[in-house]
Motif scaffolding. Sequence first.
Motif, PDB file in Angstrom:
ATOM      1  N   LEU A  41       0.896  -1.279   0.045  1.00  0.00           N
ATOM      2  CA  LEU A  41       0.095  -0.020   0.082  1.00  0.00           C
ATOM      3  C   LEU A  41       0.911   1.412   0.042  1.00  0.00           C
ATOM      4  CD1 LEU A  41      -2.546  -1.175   2.526  1.00  0.00           C
ATOM      5  CD2 LEU A  41      -2.947  -1.336  -0.019  1.00  0.00           C
ATOM      6  N   ALA A  42       0.578   2.187  -0.840  1.00  0.00           N
ATOM      7  CA  ALA A  42       1.238   3.477  -0.916  1.00  0.00           C
ATOM      8  C   ALA A  42       0.668   4.452   0.229  1.00  0.00           C
ATOM      9  CB  ALA A  42       1.187   4.103  -2.247  1.00  0.00           C
ATOM     10  N   ASN A  62      14.480  -0.665   3.121  1.00  0.00           N
ATOM     11  CA  ASN A  62      15.994  -0.233   2.387  1.00  0.00           C
ATOM     12  C   ASN A  62      15.541   0.404   1.086  1.00  0.00           C
ATOM     13  OD1 ASN A  62      17.671  -1.310   4.179  1.00  0.00           O
ATOM     14  ND2 ASN A  62      17.842  -3.263   3.196  1.00  0.00           N
ATOM     15  N   VAL A  63      14.535   0.217   0.499  1.00  0.00           N
ATOM     16  CA  VAL A  63      13.855   1.123  -0.743  1.00  0.00           C
ATOM     17  C   VAL A  63      13.574   2.039  -0.190  1.00  0.00           C
ATOM     18  CG1 VAL A  63      12.353   0.882  -2.501  1.00  0.00           C
ATOM     19  CG2 VAL A  63      13.449  -1.261  -1.858  1.00  0.00           C
ATOM     20  N   VAL A  64      12.820   2.326   0.883  1.00  0.00           N
ATOM     21  CA  VAL A  64      12.197   3.843   1.279  1.00  0.00           C
ATOM     22  C   VAL A  64      13.182   4.482   1.717  1.00  0.00           C
ATOM     23  CG1 VAL A  64      10.508   4.647   2.881  1.00  0.00           C
ATOM     24  CG2 VAL A  64       9.966   2.500   1.805  1.00  0.00           C
ATOM     25  N   ALA A  86      11.314  -4.643  -5.592  1.00  0.00           N
ATOM     26  CA  ALA A  86      12.648  -5.213  -4.710  1.00  0.00           C
ATOM     27  C   ALA A  86      11.879  -6.440  -4.024  1.00  0.00           C
ATOM     28  CB  ALA A  86      12.910  -3.993  -3.732  1.00  0.00           C
ATOM     29  N   LEU A  87      10.754  -6.435  -3.493  1.00  0.00           N
ATOM     30  CA  LEU A  87      10.209  -7.519  -2.821  1.00  0.00           C
ATOM     31  C   LEU A  87       9.974  -8.849  -3.908  1.00  0.00           C
ATOM     32  CD1 LEU A  87       7.746  -6.069  -0.459  1.00  0.00           C
ATOM     33  CD2 LEU A  87       9.734  -7.253   0.175  1.00  0.00           C
ATOM     34  N   LEU A  88       9.475  -8.449  -4.888  1.00  0.00           N
ATOM     35  CA  LEU A  88       9.445  -9.511  -6.093  1.00  0.00           C
ATOM     36  C   LEU A  88      10.433 -10.154  -6.295  1.00  0.00           C
ATOM     37  CD1 LEU A  88       6.685  -8.215  -8.447  1.00  0.00           C
ATOM     38  CD2 LEU A  88       6.584 -10.057  -6.918  1.00  0.00           C
ATOM     39  N   LYS A 108       6.000   2.772  -4.251  1.00  0.00           N
ATOM     40  CA  LYS A 108       5.225   1.448  -3.927  1.00  0.00           C
ATOM     41  C   LYS A 108       5.562   0.808  -4.948  1.00  0.00           C
ATOM     42  CE  LYS A 108       1.241   0.706  -5.425  1.00  0.00           C
ATOM     43  NZ  LYS A 108      -0.361   0.697  -5.840  1.00  0.00           N
ATOM     44  N   LEU A 109       5.715   0.959  -6.380  1.00  0.00           N
ATOM     45  CA  LEU A 109       6.114   0.064  -7.371  1.00  0.00           C
ATOM     46  C   LEU A 109       7.613  -0.301  -6.984  1.00  0.00           C
ATOM     47  CD1 LEU A 109       4.419   1.716 -10.267  1.00  0.00           C
ATOM     48  CD2 LEU A 109       3.591  -0.339  -8.992  1.00  0.00           C
TER      49      LEU A 109
END
Length: 95
Positions: free
Chosen positions: A40-41, A93-95, A58-60, A52-53
């Motif tokens: 969720l954004a 880490n992405v955020v 990264a999770l995928l 969010k994308l």
Amino acid sequence: MKLLIKSLCIAFVLTVIYSVIPFQAECEQISEEVFRLHILANSDSAEDQALKLKVRDALLEYTDMLFDKAADSDEAENIARENLKTLQTVAQNVV
């Protein structure tokens, strides 16, 4: 002529109905077999949606091999539960 048009319309409607029924059954079967992770954004803003994308990607990438071991959605859910901290770290880490 009107009878022909009515017959063609009925035939078209029946064709559509009979082609949708197997598709719906297949979708229901897939939804029972698939483990879904929702990201969720914070808002609908373009910036939050883009973030969010990036988190999703990264999770995928991280979970690609992780969930290969899962035989079904229940097993995938257990794997996700066992790796929740790591999944959170990847997202952070992405955020």
